[in-house]
Structures are given as C-alpha cells and as structure tokens.
Design a protein around this motif. Structure first.
Motif, PDB file in Angstrom:
ATOM      1  N   GLU A  23       0.834  -1.205   0.000  1.00 55.16           N
ATOM      2  CA  GLU A  23       0.000   0.000   0.000  1.00 55.16           C
ATOM      3  C   GLU A  23       0.872   1.260   0.000  1.00 55.16           C
ATOM      4  O   GLU A  23       0.548   2.253  -0.671  1.00 55.16           O
ATOM      5  CB  GLU A  23      -0.927  -0.012   1.221  1.00 55.16           C
ATOM      6  CG  GLU A  23      -1.874   1.173   1.309  1.00 55.16           C
ATOM      7  CD  GLU A  23      -2.883   1.212   0.175  1.00 55.16           C
ATOM      8  OE1 GLU A  23      -3.102   0.182  -0.486  1.00 55.16           O
ATOM      9  OE2 GLU A  23      -3.455   2.306  -0.058  1.00 55.16           O
ATOM     10  N   VAL A  24       1.971   1.234   0.737  1.00 52.64           N
ATOM     11  CA  VAL A  24       2.887   2.392   0.772  1.00 52.64           C
ATOM     12  C   VAL A  24       3.410   2.676  -0.631  1.00 52.64           C
ATOM     13  O   VAL A  24       3.381   3.821  -1.098  1.00 52.64           O
ATOM     14  CB  VAL A  24       4.060   2.141   1.741  1.00 52.64           C
ATOM     15  CG1 VAL A  24       5.176   3.167   1.521  1.00 52.64           C
ATOM     16  CG2 VAL A  24       3.581   2.209   3.184  1.00 52.64           C
ATOM     17  N   PHE A  25       3.872   1.655  -1.343  1.00 50.00           N
ATOM     18  CA  PHE A  25       4.417   1.873  -2.686  1.00 50.00           C
ATOM     19  C   PHE A  25       3.348   2.371  -3.654  1.00 50.00           C
ATOM     20  O   PHE A  25       3.601   3.227  -4.496  1.00 50.00           O
ATOM     21  CB  PHE A  25       5.055   0.586  -3.226  1.00 50.00           C
ATOM     22  CG  PHE A  25       6.388   0.280  -2.616  1.00 50.00           C
ATOM     23  CD1 PHE A  25       6.658  -0.966  -2.073  1.00 50.00           C
ATOM     24  CD2 PHE A  25       7.376   1.238  -2.569  1.00 50.00           C
ATOM     25  CE1 PHE A  25       7.894  -1.240  -1.510  1.00 50.00           C
ATOM     26  CE2 PHE A  25       8.609   0.979  -1.999  1.00 50.00           C
ATOM     27  CZ  PHE A  25       8.861  -0.269  -1.476  1.00 50.00           C
TER      28      PHE A  25
ATOM     29  N   ILE B  31       1.883  -4.875  -6.352  1.00 47.66           N
ATOM     30  CA  ILE B  31       1.994  -3.429  -6.576  1.00 47.66           C
ATOM     31  C   ILE B  31       1.711  -3.115  -8.046  1.00 47.66           C
ATOM     32  O   ILE B  31       0.954  -2.202  -8.378  1.00 47.66           O
ATOM     33  CB  ILE B  31       3.397  -2.926  -6.171  1.00 47.66           C
ATOM     34  CG1 ILE B  31       3.609  -3.099  -4.673  1.00 47.66           C
ATOM     35  CG2 ILE B  31       3.586  -1.463  -6.565  1.00 47.66           C
ATOM     36  CD1 ILE B  31       5.044  -2.963  -4.225  1.00 47.66           C
ATOM     37  N   GLU B  32       2.360  -3.906  -8.916  1.00 52.31           N
ATOM     38  CA  GLU B  32       2.190  -3.682 -10.346  1.00 52.31           C
ATOM     39  C   GLU B  32       0.725  -3.878 -10.748  1.00 52.31           C
ATOM     40  O   GLU B  32       0.170  -3.117 -11.538  1.00 52.31           O
ATOM     41  CB  GLU B  32       3.083  -4.649 -11.124  1.00 52.31           C
ATOM     42  CG  GLU B  32       3.268  -4.263 -12.573  1.00 52.31           C
ATOM     43  CD  GLU B  32       4.219  -5.176 -13.297  1.00 52.31           C
ATOM     44  OE1 GLU B  32       4.877  -6.021 -12.635  1.00 52.31           O
ATOM     45  OE2 GLU B  32       4.296  -5.075 -14.526  1.00 52.31           O
ATOM     46  N   TYR B  33       0.093  -4.892 -10.175  1.00 51.86           N
ATOM     47  CA  TYR B  33      -1.315  -5.174 -10.481  1.00 51.86           C
ATOM     48  C   TYR B  33      -2.181  -3.982 -10.080  1.00 51.86           C
ATOM     49  O   TYR B  33      -3.035  -3.538 -10.840  1.00 51.86           O
ATOM     50  CB  TYR B  33      -1.760  -6.430  -9.743  1.00 51.86           C
ATOM     51  CG  TYR B  33      -3.237  -6.699  -9.862  1.00 51.86           C
ATOM     52  CD1 TYR B  33      -4.099  -6.421  -8.809  1.00 51.86           C
ATOM     53  CD2 TYR B  33      -3.784  -7.206 -11.043  1.00 51.86           C
ATOM     54  CE1 TYR B  33      -5.460  -6.636  -8.917  1.00 51.86           C
ATOM     55  CE2 TYR B  33      -5.142  -7.429 -11.152  1.00 51.86           C
ATOM     56  CZ  TYR B  33      -5.986  -7.136 -10.086  1.00 51.86           C
ATOM     57  OH  TYR B  33      -7.327  -7.340 -10.198  1.00 51.86           O
ATOM     58  N   ALA B  34      -1.961  -3.458  -8.891  1.00 50.46           N
ATOM     59  CA  ALA B  34      -2.758  -2.330  -8.397  1.00 50.46           C
ATOM     60  C   ALA B  34      -2.540  -1.088  -9.263  1.00 50.46           C
ATOM     61  O   ALA B  34      -3.481  -0.373  -9.590  1.00 50.46           O
ATOM     62  CB  ALA B  34      -2.407  -2.031  -6.945  1.00 50.46           C
ATOM     63  N   LEU B  35      -1.304  -0.850  -9.666  1.00 49.91           N
ATOM     64  CA  LEU B  35      -1.024   0.327 -10.493  1.00 49.91           C
ATOM     65  C   LEU B  35      -1.608   0.153 -11.891  1.00 49.91           C
ATOM     66  O   LEU B  35      -2.146   1.098 -12.459  1.00 49.91           O
ATOM     67  CB  LEU B  35       0.478   0.586 -10.574  1.00 49.91           C
ATOM     68  CG  LEU B  35       1.134   1.029  -9.269  1.00 49.91           C
ATOM     69  CD1 LEU B  35       2.635   1.167  -9.439  1.00 49.91           C
ATOM     70  CD2 LEU B  35       0.547   2.350  -8.797  1.00 49.91           C
ATOM     71  N   ASN B  36      -1.489  -1.043 -12.460  1.00 44.81           N
ATOM     72  CA  ASN B  36      -2.052  -1.306 -13.790  1.00 44.81           C
ATOM     73  C   ASN B  36      -3.565  -1.174 -13.762  1.00 44.81           C
ATOM     74  O   ASN B  36      -4.170  -0.615 -14.675  1.00 44.81           O
ATOM     75  CB  ASN B  36      -1.677  -2.706 -14.283  1.00 44.81           C
ATOM     76  CG  ASN B  36      -0.252  -2.765 -14.747  1.00 44.81           C
ATOM     77  OD1 ASN B  36       0.374  -1.741 -14.995  1.00 44.81           O
ATOM     78  ND2 ASN B  36       0.284  -3.961 -14.850  1.00 44.81           N
ATOM     79  N   ARG B  37      -4.165  -1.667 -12.693  1.00 43.75           N
ATOM     80  CA  ARG B  37      -5.623  -1.596 -12.579  1.00 43.75           C
ATOM     81  C   ARG B  37      -6.065  -0.143 -12.493  1.00 43.75           C
ATOM     82  O   ARG B  37      -7.047   0.268 -13.069  1.00 43.75           O
ATOM     83  CB  ARG B  37      -6.087  -2.344 -11.347  1.00 43.75           C
ATOM     84  CG  ARG B  37      -7.551  -2.772 -11.396  1.00 43.75           C
ATOM     85  CD  ARG B  37      -7.923  -3.549 -10.175  1.00 43.75           C
ATOM     86  NE  ARG B  37      -7.633  -2.782  -8.981  1.00 43.75           N
ATOM     87  CZ  ARG B  37      -7.890  -3.198  -7.746  1.00 43.75           C
ATOM     88  NH1 ARG B  37      -8.445  -4.371  -7.556  1.00 43.75           N
ATOM     89  NH2 ARG B  37      -7.584  -2.481  -6.700  1.00 43.75           N
ATOM     90  N   GLN B  38      -5.288   0.661 -11.814  1.00 46.05           N
ATOM     91  CA  GLN B  38      -5.586   2.097 -11.705  1.00 46.05           C
ATOM     92  C   GLN B  38      -5.507   2.737 -13.078  1.00 46.05           C
ATOM     93  O   GLN B  38      -6.336   3.543 -13.448  1.00 46.05           O
ATOM     94  CB  GLN B  38      -4.568   2.739 -10.772  1.00 46.05           C
ATOM     95  CG  GLN B  38      -4.807   4.221 -10.551  1.00 46.05           C
ATOM     96  CD  GLN B  38      -3.632   4.881  -9.858  1.00 46.05           C
ATOM     97  OE1 GLN B  38      -2.713   4.208  -9.401  1.00 46.05           O
ATOM     98  NE2 GLN B  38      -3.643   6.185  -9.782  1.00 46.05           N
ATOM     99  N   GLN B  39      -4.496   2.337 -13.888  1.00 44.70           N
ATOM    100  CA  GLN B  39      -4.341   2.937 -15.211  1.00 44.70           C
ATOM    101  C   GLN B  39      -5.452   2.508 -16.146  1.00 44.70           C
ATOM    102  O   GLN B  39      -5.869   3.278 -17.011  1.00 44.70           O
ATOM    103  CB  GLN B  39      -2.982   2.528 -15.801  1.00 44.70           C
ATOM    104  CG  GLN B  39      -1.792   3.086 -15.047  1.00 44.70           C
ATOM    105  CD  GLN B  39      -1.855   4.578 -14.900  1.00 44.70           C
ATOM    106  OE1 GLN B  39      -2.235   5.295 -15.804  1.00 44.70           O
ATOM    107  NE2 GLN B  39      -1.502   5.082 -13.742  1.00 44.70           N
ATOM    108  N   ALA B  56       5.161   4.454 -13.919  1.00 45.21           N
ATOM    109  CA  ALA B  56       5.022   3.593 -12.740  1.00 45.21           C
ATOM    110  C   ALA B  56       6.220   2.671 -12.615  1.00 45.21           C
ATOM    111  O   ALA B  56       6.744   2.457 -11.523  1.00 45.21           O
ATOM    112  CB  ALA B  56       3.745   2.762 -12.828  1.00 45.21           C
ATOM    113  N   VAL B  57       6.656   2.123 -13.751  1.00 44.07           N
ATOM    114  CA  VAL B  57       7.825   1.232 -13.721  1.00 44.07           C
ATOM    115  C   VAL B  57       9.037   1.994 -13.210  1.00 44.07           C
ATOM    116  O   VAL B  57       9.816   1.499 -12.406  1.00 44.07           O
ATOM    117  CB  VAL B  57       8.096   0.640 -15.120  1.00 44.07           C
ATOM    118  CG1 VAL B  57       9.445  -0.064 -15.160  1.00 44.07           C
ATOM    119  CG2 VAL B  57       6.983  -0.319 -15.506  1.00 44.07           C
TER     120      VAL B  57
END
Lengths: 146, 162
Positions: A23-25, B31-39, B56-57
């Motif tokens: 969550e932090v990242f 983390i990557e999954y959460a960021l990709n889902r956001q995008q 993000a990368v």
C-alpha cells in the motif's frame, strides 16, 4: 526501510506488514507529483511512507483487536534469548500494546517528534507522550531494570 | 541508577537495530497489479495508460531501490546531471526533427512528454539536495529513455503497430 517500518508498526504481523508495504508503494506512486523539493527526497519519502503505513494499519485493525491487543499480542509469551543471551529489542517492541508500540517505533526508532506522531495517529500530543512513557516502563520491566 | 542503566541499554539496542528488513514474499506483482488496474480505469482516448505504466515502472524501480538497498552511494557530480540533460535534449530534438513530417498516432503525446519533463525536473531538484544519490540518477535516465520511447512509439509507421 519501508518494510522494516511496517513490520515494527504491526508488531511482527508478517502478512499485515507485507500488505501495508504494498500500500505504501502504491500511494507513493500516486503522491509522487506532490514532491516540491523543499526537503530531501528521502525525507519526503520517509514521511509519506510512515503516514501511509500508520493509516493502513489503523484501518485494518478492528476495534475489537485494538481493545484486546494485550491479550492478542505476544505479551503473554516469553521472549526467547538470542545466542548472546540478550533478548532482541524487536521482541520487546512486538510485545507492546498497539498504540504504545506505534508511538515507540515512530519516536524512538524513526525519530519523529510527538507533535508529528500525534498528527499521524490522530491523537493528542499528550497522549503520544503518555504512550511513549508507557512503552518505556514496560520495556524497563521486561528488560529486568525494575 | 537503574533507570540510567536502562536508558543507556535501550539506546544502545536501538542504535544496533537493523532497520532494513526484507519481506518474505515478492511484493512487486501486487503493486504492479494495483497500479495497472488504476491505469485501466483511465479512458484510453486520453492516452494516459501508456504514460502511467512507463512512469510507474520508473517509480517502482526507484522506490524499490531506495527501500531495499543500503544508503545510496553515487558518483555525485552536478555537471554529470547537466551533461546527461544536455545529451538527452540533443537526442530528443534530433528525433523530433526526424519525425517532423510524420503524423503522430495519438493527439496528446505532447502532453505526455510534458508530464515526463515535469518528472525529470522533480528528480533534478531532488539531485540538487542529494547529488550523490545514484538511484535518482538512474531514475532520471529512465525518465529520459521513456521520452525517447514515447516519441518513437507515437510516430512508428502503422505496419509496425500490428
């Protein structure tokens, strides 16, 4: 740094610490545009990490767990001695009640002032100081200095 | 006396504490999954997903390096940042000039380029405060590379997009 902070704040709850680290990242990525360069980047990074970690942990803990954290934590268990005959301070920190532990970690280990901790944890400055005093009293007793 | 001994002992143990700690599992996929889902939630016509994933990368790599490494050491030299920036500007201008007669595949690529410029400025400001930070230098290089990749991608001929 981030995972170590989350691990200590959660009292050694590995799964919660790893979730908090993720969550932090994620939040760091979202907030990266907020960095204005008025402090060192690493300072800003540490501050955001601490705030996000504390918020996340507080959201995950139900009130029931917070109320009965003393019974829930390792407080009832003996802390094992290491090879040097000395108990690792991590074990004592994990035994502390939740709020006392979080204040102790943020103040004594991470170096935040009580005013900053009070804002992070949504408590009065006096409460932060009281929790810190409580943490030290417990550790003094466990470490055999009573 | 006991209290003084305790305070001294406590301080010693805190000083000796290993602050770094590695997680037991790899956290990056989550983390990557959460960021990709956001995008993916951003409408495609804005073109943001490309920028978001690339940036993000870069951020993940940077933050990960900072978190899972000892104190950063570097070959700090303000002129290195200036040289890197100048080289990149020359490369970027040459590339843009070579594509001057070629239509871009998206309409908002300039906006994405400007956002990457903003990221580069933020990193350069951070480097002024912390010139020996190798992680920041690597991140600056990554952001510059993303700009080059963006320009090339939006100007690639249609047959290369298949």
């Amino acid at each position: 740094m981030v995972h170590g902070l989350c691990y200590r704040l959660t009292g050694g709850d590995r799964a919660l610490a790893e979730d908090a680290t993720q969550e932090v990242f994620i939040q760091l990525w979202r907030k990266i545009g907020n960095y204005r360069g008025d402090s060192k980047f690493s300072t800003w990074l540490h501050s955001v990490s601490s705030n996000v970690c504390v918020s996340y942990i507080r959201k995950q803990r139900g009130w029931w767990q917070r109320m009965f954290n003393i019974e829930d934590s390792a407080a009832m268990q003996e802390t094992a001695e290491g090879s040097t005959g000395e108990v690792d301070i991590e074990a004592y920190v994990q035994r502390l009640p939740e709020r006392a532990r979080m204040v102790f970690v943020l103040h004594a280990i991470e170096g935040y002032r009580h005013e900053e901790i009070a804002e992070m944890m949504d408590m009065a400055v006096g409460s932060s100081k009281a929790q810190f005093h409580r943490a030290k009293q417990l550790m003094q007793e466990w470490m055999g200095y009573e | 006396m006991n209290k003084q001994n305790f305070e001294r002992d406590l301080q010693r143990r805190i000083t000796e504490l290993q602050k770094d700690r590695q997680p037991q599992r790899d956290l990056w996929p989550g983390i990557e999954y959460a960021l990709n889902r956001q995008q993916e939630e951003v409408p495609l016509r804005s073109g943001k997903p490309f920028l978001g994933l690339a940036a993000a990368v870069a951020v993940i790599g940077f933050v990960g390096w900072l978190s899972f490494s000892p104190s950063p050491v570097g070959q700090g030299d303000p002129s290195l940042v200036a040289a890197l920036s100048q080289q990149h500007q020359q490369q970027k201008q040459a590339l843009l000039a070579s594509f001057a007669d070629q239509p871009a595949l998206t309409q908002n690529w300039q906006e994405q380029l400007d956002e990457l410029d903003g990221a580069a400025e933020a990193i350069k400001q951070a480097l002024e405060e912390d010139p020996n930070n190798l992680a920041l230098l690597k991140m600056l290089q990554q952001v510059y590379q993303q700009q080059i990749d963006l320009i090339e991608k939006v100007h690639a001929p249609k047959w290369q997009q298949i």
